[in-house]
Design a protein around this motif. Structure first.
Motif, PDB file in Angstrom:
ATOM      1  N   VAL A   1      44.979   7.122  19.417  1.00 20.48           N
ATOM      2  CA  VAL A   1      44.116   7.693  20.454  1.00 20.48           C
ATOM      3  C   VAL A   1      42.765   6.980  20.460  1.00 20.48           C
ATOM      4  O   VAL A   1      42.264   6.564  21.514  1.00 20.48           O
ATOM      5  CB  VAL A   1      43.936   9.207  20.244  1.00 20.48           C
ATOM      6  CG1 VAL A   1      42.939   9.762  21.260  1.00 20.48           C
ATOM      7  CG2 VAL A   1      45.272   9.932  20.353  1.00 20.48           C
ATOM      8  N   THR A   2      42.173   6.830  19.271  1.00 24.67           N
ATOM      9  CA  THR A   2      40.874   6.164  19.179  1.00 24.67           C
ATOM     10  C   THR A   2      40.960   4.720  19.648  1.00 24.67           C
ATOM     11  O   THR A   2      40.096   4.234  20.393  1.00 24.67           O
ATOM     12  CB  THR A   2      40.346   6.215  17.732  1.00 24.67           C
ATOM     13  OG1 THR A   2      40.241   7.590  17.330  1.00 24.67           O
ATOM     14  CG2 THR A   2      38.981   5.556  17.615  1.00 24.67           C
ATOM     15  N   GLU A   3      42.007   4.014  19.255  1.00 21.51           N
ATOM     16  CA  GLU A   3      42.185   2.622  19.675  1.00 21.51           C
ATOM     17  C   GLU A   3      42.328   2.522  21.189  1.00 21.51           C
ATOM     18  O   GLU A   3      41.741   1.630  21.828  1.00 21.51           O
ATOM     19  CB  GLU A   3      43.408   2.025  18.972  1.00 21.51           C
ATOM     20  CG  GLU A   3      43.212   1.825  17.481  1.00 21.51           C
ATOM     21  CD  GLU A   3      44.506   1.447  16.765  1.00 21.51           C
ATOM     22  OE1 GLU A   3      45.564   1.394  17.439  1.00 21.51           O
ATOM     23  OE2 GLU A   3      44.457   1.213  15.547  1.00 21.51           O
ATOM     24  N   THR A   4      43.093   3.427  21.768  1.00 22.49           N
ATOM     25  CA  THR A   4      43.279   3.443  23.228  1.00 22.49           C
ATOM     26  C   THR A   4      41.965   3.666  23.933  1.00 22.49           C
ATOM     27  O   THR A   4      41.640   3.000  24.924  1.00 22.49           O
ATOM     28  CB  THR A   4      44.292   4.536  23.616  1.00 22.49           C
ATOM     29  OG1 THR A   4      45.555   4.250  23.017  1.00 22.49           O
ATOM     30  CG2 THR A   4      44.468   4.619  25.132  1.00 22.49           C
ATOM     31  N   MET A   5      41.176   4.603  23.424  1.00 21.16           N
ATOM     32  CA  MET A   5      39.915   4.936  24.087  1.00 21.16           C
ATOM     33  C   MET A   5      38.847   3.867  23.867  1.00 21.16           C
ATOM     34  O   MET A   5      37.988   3.664  24.728  1.00 21.16           O
ATOM     35  CB  MET A   5      39.418   6.301  23.600  1.00 21.16           C
ATOM     36  CG  MET A   5      40.306   7.467  24.057  1.00 21.16           C
ATOM     37  SD  MET A   5      40.661   7.401  25.834  1.00 21.16           S
ATOM     38  CE  MET A   5      39.011   7.487  26.515  1.00 21.16           C
ATOM     39  N   CYS A   6      38.888   3.173  22.750  1.00 20.41           N
ATOM     40  CA  CYS A   6      37.949   2.065  22.544  1.00 20.41           C
ATOM     41  C   CYS A   6      38.156   0.998  23.609  1.00 20.41           C
ATOM     42  O   CYS A   6      37.183   0.460  24.167  1.00 20.41           O
ATOM     43  CB  CYS A   6      38.135   1.465  21.152  1.00 20.41           C
ATOM     44  SG  CYS A   6      37.430   2.445  19.806  1.00 20.41           S
ATOM     45  N   LYS A   7      39.401   0.696  23.914  1.00 18.87           N
ATOM     46  CA  LYS A   7      39.688  -0.296  24.952  1.00 18.87           C
ATOM     47  C   LYS A   7      39.251   0.205  26.322  1.00 18.87           C
ATOM     48  O   LYS A   7      38.675  -0.545  27.124  1.00 18.87           O
ATOM     49  CB  LYS A   7      41.172  -0.649  24.968  1.00 18.87           C
ATOM     50  CG  LYS A   7      41.512  -1.759  25.967  1.00 18.87           C
ATOM     51  CD  LYS A   7      42.963  -2.138  25.930  1.00 18.87           C
ATOM     52  CE  LYS A   7      43.232  -3.362  26.804  1.00 18.87           C
ATOM     53  NZ  LYS A   7      42.691  -3.265  28.170  1.00 18.87           N
ATOM     54  N   TYR A   8      39.518   1.484  26.601  1.00 18.04           N
ATOM     55  CA  TYR A   8      39.137   2.064  27.896  1.00 18.04           C
ATOM     56  C   TYR A   8      37.624   1.987  28.105  1.00 18.04           C
ATOM     57  O   TYR A   8      37.146   1.546  29.155  1.00 18.04           O
ATOM     58  CB  TYR A   8      39.608   3.519  27.958  1.00 18.04           C
ATOM     59  CG  TYR A   8      39.275   4.226  29.259  1.00 18.04           C
ATOM     60  CD1 TYR A   8      40.158   4.184  30.326  1.00 18.04           C
ATOM     61  CD2 TYR A   8      38.092   4.936  29.412  1.00 18.04           C
ATOM     62  CE1 TYR A   8      39.872   4.834  31.524  1.00 18.04           C
ATOM     63  CE2 TYR A   8      37.786   5.584  30.596  1.00 18.04           C
ATOM     64  CZ  TYR A   8      38.688   5.532  31.650  1.00 18.04           C
ATOM     65  OH  TYR A   8      38.387   6.162  32.826  1.00 18.04           O
ATOM     66  N   VAL A   9      36.875   2.397  27.104  1.00 19.52           N
ATOM     67  CA  VAL A   9      35.416   2.381  27.202  1.00 19.52           C
ATOM     68  C   VAL A   9      34.907   0.946  27.333  1.00 19.52           C
ATOM     69  O   VAL A   9      34.008   0.655  28.128  1.00 19.52           O
ATOM     70  CB  VAL A   9      34.784   3.097  25.996  1.00 19.52           C
ATOM     71  CG1 VAL A   9      33.278   2.860  25.932  1.00 19.52           C
ATOM     72  CG2 VAL A   9      35.078   4.588  26.063  1.00 19.52           C
TER      73      VAL A   9
END
Length: 385
Positions: free
Chosen positions: A291-299
């Motif tokens: 989840v954190t990895e996915t959101m780091c890319k999104y941001v």
């Protein structure tokens, strides 16, 4: 109160849905006990934290839009009674490809219900909100009714007003057994209570408690990573400059939501609307690195003004049901047991109306809404009764 004299109603679960229900019942003159397993306030369920998104438009969920039209003035009433500020208007930004079902549904809903809105293209979006960078072929819809609900203030208001209307709160008192009947017995770790009506609004623990009453509903508990991202230039994403937002399928099949820097100075709240499935009593053991990895890319892709590593990480739980329509219904056998469950991560904004409806079911009043979308039997579950 314990012993032989029954309460008119007991509500189990002092999250926002149970608290709104208890408030409605007490305000209606019903002698009510609100039971909560954890000492209040706590952060072990789904209603804690400082903020939630609210809006009126609900895409193709027309029944939710009708409920939201009543929820807004009900929040205002709670603000006036408690003296607390619960709602802050920022507008709600929906984004995506023009023909995406969420975008087209939002557009139809806003028009149908005469909700003020504005639709803009990428060029106008960049002019209004230069701190974000979405694809040029996106469209953007601003629902002007949208904004922030101060979750902690809402719970505080419900609890204080429930007590003001004569209700009793017993926290730090887990329920151990429920014995149905014309008069229901509720046993806790501290006492035994009698009641004529029982409302179960137990959040993620519905998946554990309801099977003991013969109900096996399609409930899935997931752990949500509540992530906060630091502004590179403090104040750039403040509530005065940037709205709450929601992007369906923002990360593949998963949606993304966000709120401006309001809770913590200089931190913007942006989260994935999903997470790993968990046992509610063991949620801290879940692996949510993806989840954190996915959101780091999104941001990193869309929010150039934010540091693309979370500054603060918290957690809560969703209790998801297929189709995302809640369960608001009486037990199929014991009609004096009322169940509110499966709020799927979007029930907070609807809590005043949910509490009213669950209260109406408990008090056997005429219902304010068509409850067909919320029936327990819509999935034809197999009851072990």
């Amino acid at each position: 109160m314990s012993g032989t004299e029954p309460y008119e109603c007991i509500v189990v679960g002092a999250g926002v849905e149970g608290s709104a229900t208890a408030y409605y019942l007490a305000k209606s003159g019903c002698r009510t006990l609100l039971l909560e397993q954890f000492p209040l306030p706590h952060s072990r369920g789904s209603s804690h934290g400082q903020s939630r998104i609210t809006r009126k438009a609900y895409g193709d969920y027309d029944h939710f839009t009708l409920m939201m039209k009543e929820a807004f003035p009900m929040w205002e009433t709670l603000e006036k009674e408690s003296g607390l500020t619960i709602y802050k208007q920022t507008g709600m930004l929906a984004m995506g490809l023009p023909d995406h079902s969420f975008m087209s549904g939002t557009r139809r809903c806003l028009k149908k219900h005469n909700i003020p809105y504005e639709e803009i293209d990428a060029k106008e979006m960049h002019r209004k909100y230069p701190m974000v960078s979405f694809p040029e072929n996106f469209k953007f819809i601003i629902d002007f009714s949208g904004g922030i609900l101060r979750a902690d203030k809402a719970l505080q208001a419900y609890h204080s007003q429930f007590k003001r209307y004569g209700g009793a709160v017993h926290d730090g008192e887990p329920v151990t057994n429920i014995y149905p009947g014309d008069v229901i017995t509720v046993r806790t770790t501290k006492a035994e209570y009698k009641t004529k009506k029982l409302v179960l609004a137990v959040g993620a623990w519905a998946s554990k408690i309801l099977p003991n009453l013969g109900l096996n509903l399609p409930l899935q508990v997931v752990r949500i990573s509540v992530l906060y991202w630091r502004e590179k230039h403090p104040g750039e994403y403040s509530a005065a400059k940037f709205p709450v937002f929601y992007q369906e399928n923002g990360c593949g099949k998963y949606s993304v939501y966000g709120l401006p820097s309001e809770e913590y100075p200089g931190l913007v709240k942006i989260c994935l609307h999903w997470g790993p499935e968990v046992d509610p009593d063991l949620r801290d053991k879940a692996d949510d690195k993806w989840v954190t990895e996915t959101m780091c890319k999104y941001v990193s892709d869309y929010f150039p003004g934010l540091v693309p590593m979370p500054a603060v990480s918290e957690s809560c739980m969703y209790t998801w049901v297929p189709g995302e329509n809640f369960f608001l219904d009486c037990h199929p056998v014991w009609k004096n047991i009322v169940i509110g469950a499966g709020f799927s991560g979007h029930g907070f904004k609807l809590a005043p109306v949910v509490g009213k409806v669950l209260g109406e079911l408990a008090m056997e009043r005429n219902l304010s809404y068509d409850m067909t979308p919320f029936k327990i039997d819509r999935f034809s579950p197999k009851h072990k009764l």
